[in-house]
Design a protein around this motif. Sequence first.
Motif, mmCIF file in Angstrom:
data_model
loop_
_atom_site.group_PDB
_atom_site.id
_atom_site.type_symbol
_atom_site.label_atom_id
_atom_site.label_comp_id
_atom_site.label_asym_id
_atom_site.label_seq_id
_atom_site.Cartn_x
_atom_site.Cartn_y
_atom_site.Cartn_z
ATOM 1 N N GLN A 111 4.024 34.241 -39.210
ATOM 2 C CA GLN A 111 2.876 34.050 -38.693
ATOM 3 C C GLN A 111 2.535 33.209 -37.630
ATOM 4 O O GLN A 111 1.448 32.468 -37.633
ATOM 5 N N PHE A 112 3.615 32.705 -37.041
ATOM 6 C CA PHE A 112 3.801 31.616 -35.955
ATOM 7 C C PHE A 112 4.884 32.243 -34.958
ATOM 8 O O PHE A 112 5.505 32.884 -35.102
ATOM 9 N N PRO A 113 4.816 31.584 -33.711
ATOM 10 C CA PRO A 113 5.546 31.984 -32.594
ATOM 11 C C PRO A 113 6.900 31.452 -32.539
ATOM 12 O O PRO A 113 6.990 30.132 -33.052
ATOM 13 N N TRP A 114 8.006 31.490 -32.352
ATOM 14 C CA TRP A 114 9.082 31.185 -31.956
ATOM 15 C C TRP A 114 9.543 31.182 -30.588
ATOM 16 O O TRP A 114 9.319 32.181 -29.773
ATOM 17 N N LEU A 115 9.672 29.967 -30.171
ATOM 18 C CA LEU A 115 9.949 29.807 -28.774
ATOM 19 C C LEU A 115 11.571 29.944 -28.293
ATOM 20 O O LEU A 115 12.138 29.299 -28.768
ATOM 21 N N SER A 116 11.852 30.633 -27.140
ATOM 22 C CA SER A 116 13.158 30.575 -26.462
ATOM 23 C C SER A 116 13.222 30.466 -24.968
ATOM 24 O O SER A 116 13.045 31.333 -24.304
ATOM 25 N N GLY A 117 12.958 29.168 -24.566
ATOM 26 C CA GLY A 117 12.711 29.062 -22.967
ATOM 27 C C GLY A 117 14.093 29.024 -22.414
ATOM 28 O O GLY A 117 13.881 29.214 -20.822
ATOM 29 N N ASN A 118 15.160 29.190 -22.984
ATOM 30 C CA ASN A 118 16.401 29.458 -22.152
ATOM 31 C C ASN A 118 17.386 30.560 -23.030
ATOM 32 O O ASN A 118 18.508 30.629 -22.427
ATOM 33 N N ILE A 119 16.827 31.446 -23.663
ATOM 34 C CA ILE A 119 17.421 32.431 -24.225
ATOM 35 C C ILE A 119 16.989 33.772 -23.669
ATOM 36 O O ILE A 119 15.729 34.075 -23.796
ATOM 37 N N PHE A 120 17.691 34.432 -22.963
ATOM 38 C CA PHE A 120 17.153 35.523 -22.412
ATOM 39 C C PHE A 120 17.832 37.021 -22.743
ATOM 40 O O PHE A 120 18.989 36.808 -23.254
ATOM 41 N N ASN A 121 17.019 37.858 -22.667
ATOM 42 C CA ASN A 121 17.754 39.368 -22.915
ATOM 43 C C ASN A 121 18.541 39.802 -21.711
ATOM 44 O O ASN A 121 18.386 39.267 -20.474
#
Length: 517
Positions: A111-121
Amino acid sequence: METKKLQLLVTSDIHGYLMPTTYRRTVEPLGLVKLASIIEAYREQRPSLLIDNGDFIQGSPLASYVHANHIESSNPIIDVANFLNYDVAIFGNHEFNYGLPYLKEAVTQSQFPWLSGNIFNEDGTTFTQPYIVKEVDGIRIGIIGVTTHFVPIWEEASHIEGLNFHDAFESAKIWISHIRQHEQVDLVVLCYHGGFSHDLSSGALIEPFTGENQGYLMCRELDCDILITGHQHREIATKAFTKSVVQPGTKGNCLAVITIDLDMQNGQIINKHHEATLHYVDETTPNHPNVASLLDSIHQQTENWLDQPIGRIEGNMLFTDAFQVRIDKHPYIEFIQNVQMASTNTAISCTALFHDGPGGFPNDVTMRHIVTNYIFPNTLKVLRVKGEQIIQALEQNATYFSLKDGELTISESFLHPKAQPYNYDMWEGIDYTLDIRRPIGERVTEVTYQGEPLNPNACYDVVMNNYRATGAGNFPYFVDCPIVKDVQIDMTELIARYFEKNPIVQAKCRRNWTILY
């Protein structure tokens, strides 16, 4: 003028340790159930954000049990995080150990966001959102999350299929610039699941700068106010380059608190002050009653699972005298070497006996026996090592012993300032002799591999634990050895998997080394 008082509460490297135990039938000062009481107390003091900095869902026996047996149910680790109202989480490298479907389900449940500023699809979009802006008492706080980009070196390719990990420092630099320009933030918090290759005070290199731990570079060069780190399991609360910097240990043993005081005039911030501290769980810290209630059932299921037989030993794999095991090879040591070699398809292995108490496996082995004997959360690395470096390592191992009145003893350097049984390795796949009667540096008298003298100039693939592979314990030459394979699975889990494939193990021992004294 008014002063707004806020705070960040930070956990990192919880590794699935919710209850105050490492499941060796002891209560210990750790775990999110105790840390929750500290979190609740600090939340009462001033407006707060609660952040987890990665390696949250993998590592403990409870986490292993949940993955193995409750994959279709809600994840109790996430249930606790939801109950505690975490504001945001960052991906650690171990988040990927159970594969993307499992991880994505945990993210969906959160119920909270997970952040991924350097992980890309593969299509160039970020795996999840790269940052979030939270408003606390009218103050806009930008939070960016990045993960050490060494994940593809360690992780099974199938577990991260379709993902690209960009340089964490460069990605953080881009997102900091973006939110400074477009989000009108008052504070920038960089959350980095990575650590430090340099000493924060002196700038001296403390480990090889491979790019795995870019925290010092981030602290020195990036335009953030606060830097949250992890990955190395260190306990750090300090200031460097005007930034508050934290790293809050592991297994929920402490909470990082960053207090923030903002002097305001006419609605504008005219002065910022922030201070970082660590607050430890101890024997007097109470379990949070509501969190404990959430965990009662899964904790008991885990305890029951730990006591179920996982394999059988035929013969004797128990010992009472750890020092004797280091003098005369024991079947338990050969078993651990066999697990390491089988898990990496490697012909040479080294391992330590990590404690000085009695140990080994009884005839009916349970998971609890595994975690009681293998007491460190090690993973494995295969290094390409020169023969001369193997000989150097054997010479270092030989310094573990001293002769006192003709009696073999432990060298003082391995006893003080603290006992270091974990820094004496025994080797498998080679045959060798150590003569303790000879001077230090000249004690290795014979080393052979497959019946032939070890070639000092040849290269050999050697499996060892990740701690030793860093050169720790006075093995600096390992640092520059090429990494052939990095198995990011805890050794306790690898031992359990070995028993799954080999439910009956013979307690046997080929004596491939000799200690002369």
